[in-house]
Scaffold this motif. Sequence first.
Motif, PDB file in Angstrom:
ATOM      1  N   ALA A 122       0.858  -1.184   0.000  1.00 16.42           N
ATOM      2  CA  ALA A 122       0.000   0.000   0.000  1.00 16.42           C
ATOM      3  C   ALA A 122       0.890   1.229   0.000  1.00 16.42           C
ATOM      4  O   ALA A 122       1.884   1.276   0.719  1.00 16.42           O
ATOM      5  N   ALA A 123       0.532   2.229  -0.822  1.00 15.60           N
ATOM      6  CA  ALA A 123       1.350   3.434  -0.928  1.00 15.60           C
ATOM      7  C   ALA A 123       0.500   4.688  -0.897  1.00 15.60           C
ATOM      8  O   ALA A 123      -0.611   4.721  -1.434  1.00 15.60           O
ATOM      9  N   HIS A 124       1.052   5.715  -0.273  1.00 13.37           N
ATOM     10  CA  HIS A 124       0.483   7.066  -0.258  1.00 13.37           C
ATOM     11  C   HIS A 124       1.291   7.889  -1.240  1.00 13.37           C
ATOM     12  O   HIS A 124       2.471   8.140  -1.023  1.00 13.37           O
ATOM     13  N   ALA A 125       0.664   8.267  -2.341  1.00 11.48           N
ATOM     14  CA  ALA A 125       1.377   8.983  -3.404  1.00 11.48           C
ATOM     15  C   ALA A 125       0.834  10.404  -3.527  1.00 11.48           C
ATOM     16  O   ALA A 125      -0.063  10.668  -4.325  1.00 11.48           O
ATOM     17  N   GLY A 126       1.362  11.304  -2.724  1.00 12.86           N
ATOM     18  CA  GLY A 126       1.155  12.720  -2.977  1.00 12.86           C
ATOM     19  C   GLY A 126       2.059  13.106  -4.128  1.00 12.86           C
ATOM     20  O   GLY A 126       2.857  12.293  -4.606  1.00 12.86           O
ATOM     21  N   TRP A 127       1.983  14.354  -4.581  1.00 12.08           N
ATOM     22  CA  TRP A 127       2.776  14.694  -5.761  1.00 12.08           C
ATOM     23  C   TRP A 127       4.269  14.567  -5.483  1.00 12.08           C
ATOM     24  O   TRP A 127       5.033  14.126  -6.363  1.00 12.08           O
ATOM     25  N   LYS A 128       4.712  14.901  -4.290  1.00 12.40           N
ATOM     26  CA  LYS A 128       6.145  14.795  -3.975  1.00 12.40           C
ATOM     27  C   LYS A 128       6.607  13.343  -3.982  1.00 12.40           C
ATOM     28  O   LYS A 128       7.628  13.006  -4.587  1.00 12.40           O
ATOM     29  N   GLY A 129       5.848  12.481  -3.295  1.00 12.64           N
ATOM     30  CA  GLY A 129       6.215  11.075  -3.243  1.00 12.64           C
ATOM     31  C   GLY A 129       6.099  10.401  -4.596  1.00 12.64           C
ATOM     32  O   GLY A 129       6.940   9.561  -4.957  1.00 12.64           O
ATOM     33  N   ALA A 130       5.062  10.761  -5.352  1.00  9.67           N
ATOM     34  CA  ALA A 130       4.886  10.171  -6.680  1.00  9.67           C
ATOM     35  C   ALA A 130       6.053  10.523  -7.590  1.00  9.67           C
ATOM     36  O   ALA A 130       6.603   9.657  -8.290  1.00  9.67           O
ATOM     37  N   LEU A 131       6.439  11.779  -7.580  1.00 11.12           N
ATOM     38  CA  LEU A 131       7.547  12.227  -8.431  1.00 11.12           C
ATOM     39  C   LEU A 131       8.867  11.611  -7.998  1.00 11.12           C
ATOM     40  O   LEU A 131       9.724  11.297  -8.829  1.00 11.12           O
ATOM     41  N   ALA A 132       9.016  11.390  -6.683  1.00 11.74           N
ATOM     42  CA  ALA A 132      10.260  10.827  -6.159  1.00 11.74           C
ATOM     43  C   ALA A 132      10.338   9.309  -6.290  1.00 11.74           C
ATOM     44  O   ALA A 132      11.394   8.719  -6.061  1.00 11.74           O
ATOM     45  N   GLY A 133       9.213   8.661  -6.643  1.00 15.80           N
ATOM     46  CA  GLY A 133       9.255   7.226  -6.921  1.00 15.80           C
ATOM     47  C   GLY A 133       8.720   6.312  -5.836  1.00 15.80           C
ATOM     48  O   GLY A 133       9.165   5.170  -5.734  1.00 15.80           O
ATOM     49  N   VAL A 134       7.735   6.756  -5.052  1.00 16.15           N
ATOM     50  CA  VAL A 134       7.225   5.888  -4.000  1.00 16.15           C
ATOM     51  C   VAL A 134       6.596   4.613  -4.559  1.00 16.15           C
ATOM     52  O   VAL A 134       6.734   3.529  -3.962  1.00 16.15           O
ATOM     53  N   THR A 135       5.940   4.690  -5.711  1.00 13.79           N
ATOM     54  CA  THR A 135       5.348   3.471  -6.278  1.00 13.79           C
ATOM     55  C   THR A 135       6.426   2.539  -6.837  1.00 13.79           C
ATOM     56  O   THR A 135       6.321   1.318  -6.697  1.00 13.79           O
ATOM     57  N   ASP A 136       7.464   3.096  -7.443  1.00 19.85           N
ATOM     58  CA  ASP A 136       8.574   2.273  -7.927  1.00 19.85           C
ATOM     59  C   ASP A 136       9.219   1.520  -6.767  1.00 19.85           C
ATOM     60  O   ASP A 136       9.544   0.333  -6.879  1.00 19.85           O
ATOM     61  N   ASN A 137       9.411   2.221  -5.654  1.00 18.99           N
ATOM     62  CA  ASN A 137      10.058   1.608  -4.495  1.00 18.99           C
ATOM     63  C   ASN A 137       9.173   0.554  -3.846  1.00 18.99           C
ATOM     64  O   ASN A 137       9.677  -0.438  -3.305  1.00 18.99           O
ATOM     65  N   THR A 138       7.864   0.747  -3.912  1.00 15.71           N
ATOM     66  CA  THR A 138       6.950  -0.260  -3.384  1.00 15.71           C
ATOM     67  C   THR A 138       7.047  -1.553  -4.195  1.00 15.71           C
ATOM     68  O   THR A 138       7.094  -2.656  -3.635  1.00 15.71           O
ATOM     69  N   LEU A 139       7.100  -1.407  -5.499  1.00 13.74           N
ATOM     70  CA  LEU A 139       7.260  -2.587  -6.363  1.00 13.74           C
ATOM     71  C   LEU A 139       8.563  -3.324  -6.057  1.00 13.74           C
ATOM     72  O   LEU A 139       8.592  -4.554  -5.966  1.00 13.74           O
ATOM     73  N   ALA A 140       9.644  -2.575  -5.879  1.00 13.08           N
ATOM     74  CA  ALA A 140      10.935  -3.193  -5.583  1.00 13.08           C
ATOM     75  C   ALA A 140      10.894  -3.937  -4.251  1.00 13.08           C
ATOM     76  O   ALA A 140      11.451  -5.043  -4.115  1.00 13.08           O
ATOM     77  N   ALA A 141      10.231  -3.348  -3.254  1.00 17.77           N
ATOM     78  CA  ALA A 141      10.121  -4.000  -1.948  1.00 17.77           C
ATOM     79  C   ALA A 141       9.277  -5.262  -2.030  1.00 17.77           C
ATOM     80  O   ALA A 141       9.557  -6.259  -1.347  1.00 17.77           O
ATOM     81  N   MET A 142       8.241  -5.248  -2.864  1.00 16.59           N
ATOM     82  CA  MET A 142       7.439  -6.454  -3.058  1.00 16.59           C
ATOM     83  C   MET A 142       8.251  -7.542  -3.755  1.00 16.59           C
ATOM     84  O   MET A 142       8.164  -8.718  -3.402  1.00 16.59           O
ATOM     85  N   GLU A 143       9.038  -7.153  -4.738  1.00 18.99           N
ATOM     86  CA  GLU A 143       9.889  -8.129  -5.440  1.00 18.99           C
ATOM     87  C   GLU A 143      10.892  -8.766  -4.494  1.00 18.99           C
ATOM     88  O   GLU A 143      11.223  -9.950  -4.626  1.00 18.99           O
ATOM     89  N   ALA A 144      11.372  -8.008  -3.520  1.00 21.04           N
ATOM     90  CA  ALA A 144      12.311  -8.547  -2.537  1.00 21.04           C
ATOM     91  C   ALA A 144      11.667  -9.643  -1.685  1.00 21.04           C
ATOM     92  O   ALA A 144      12.369 -10.491  -1.117  1.00 21.04           O
ATOM     93  N   LEU A 145      10.321  -9.632  -1.633  1.00 21.34           N
ATOM     94  CA  LEU A 145       9.593 -10.669  -0.896  1.00 21.34           C
ATOM     95  C   LEU A 145       9.123 -11.802  -1.807  1.00 21.34           C
ATOM     96  O   LEU A 145       8.414 -12.702  -1.351  1.00 21.34           O
ATOM     97  N   GLY A 146       9.487 -11.731  -3.089  1.00 21.75           N
ATOM     98  CA  GLY A 146       9.147 -12.808  -4.001  1.00 21.75           C
ATOM     99  C   GLY A 146       8.079 -12.500  -5.025  1.00 21.75           C
ATOM    100  O   GLY A 146       7.701 -13.374  -5.813  1.00 21.75           O
ATOM    101  N   ALA A 147       7.572 -11.273  -5.023  1.00 18.37           N
ATOM    102  CA  ALA A 147       6.559 -10.889  -6.012  1.00 18.37           C
ATOM    103  C   ALA A 147       7.209 -10.677  -7.378  1.00 18.37           C
ATOM    104  O   ALA A 147       8.414 -10.464  -7.487  1.00 18.37           O
ATOM    105  N   SER A 148       6.384 -10.703  -8.406  1.00 18.48           N
ATOM    106  CA  SER A 148       6.837 -10.435  -9.771  1.00 18.48           C
ATOM    107  C   SER A 148       5.965  -9.342 -10.353  1.00 18.48           C
ATOM    108  O   SER A 148       4.733  -9.446 -10.316  1.00 18.48           O
ATOM    109  N   ARG A 149       6.581  -8.297 -10.892  1.00 13.66           N
ATOM    110  CA  ARG A 149       5.758  -7.149 -11.292  1.00 13.66           C
ATOM    111  C   ARG A 149       4.820  -7.442 -12.457  1.00 13.66           C
ATOM    112  O   ARG A 149       3.809  -6.770 -12.613  1.00 13.66           O
ATOM    113  N   ASP A 150       5.109  -8.464 -13.249  1.00 14.82           N
ATOM    114  CA  ASP A 150       4.174  -8.782 -14.311  1.00 14.82           C
ATOM    115  C   ASP A 150       2.921  -9.489 -13.775  1.00 14.82           C
ATOM    116  O   ASP A 150       1.914  -9.602 -14.475  1.00 14.82           O
TER     117      ASP A 150
END
Length: 253
Positions: A122-150
């Motif tokens: 779950a991510a909170h994406a205000g304009w600052k966080g969105a521009l800085a990559g909060v969603t990208d980092n969430t995906l990376a953290a999920m992949e570290a637990l075994g998720a696959s972005r596809d």
Amino acid sequence: MIELLRSDALRDLPHGFAGRRGGVSGGIHAGLNVGLGSEDDREAVLRNRDLVRDALLPGATLVTVRQVHSPDVVTVTESIAEDERPAADAMVTDRPGLILGILTADCVPVLFADPQAGVVGAAHAGWKGALAGVTDNTLAAMEALGASRDRIVCAIGPCIGRASYEVGTDFASRFAAEDEENARFFSEGREGHCQFDIAGYVAARLAKVGVGRIEMLDEDTYSQPDRFYSYRRSCHRGEPDYGRQISLIALSG
């Protein structure tokens, strides 16, 4: 009666986007205000948190963070005491029974899941966080637990809509500096201003990095005062404070 909006993309998992309906808060916070940072009565806020937790997954543990408009993500493995919440704007987990809760009042809530891997985020994406990559980092953290972005599916919940989100042209230039294609998320407004489609920007950013499915609920928080809290609407009304709603996702046991 608590209203939990659901996503077809996440239909196999406990999740929901709560608004302000239901709850025990009064006055300008009337409804299901879950914001510990608000000036609402603390006991009312805690009661609202219990109510929304039980509406989603009775007996589970609600986990939130101290949101600071950052790109930072926390991997959650156990409950976190309210006074020990880390400063971050996203969470991921692979542990059943933990509800990840993101608070918003115009910013973009994004819920993530790879049901096959048993990982949610779950991510909170205000304009600052969105521009800085909060969603990208969430995906990376999920992949570290075994998720696959596809395989990851995402749902974008209620947030301020383009018609309600007026910004200055200097604001828009920050996004253009990142990528010229970002101009498509800004439409012409009154002189020196434009209208920003922040949900569209977040969705496009997720698609660009390979998320398999993205669903947008297309609910404008600003224009629906009976259903949602809105920071900008409260400012325009001259109110001294504002409530927060919560978006939730969990793995059932």
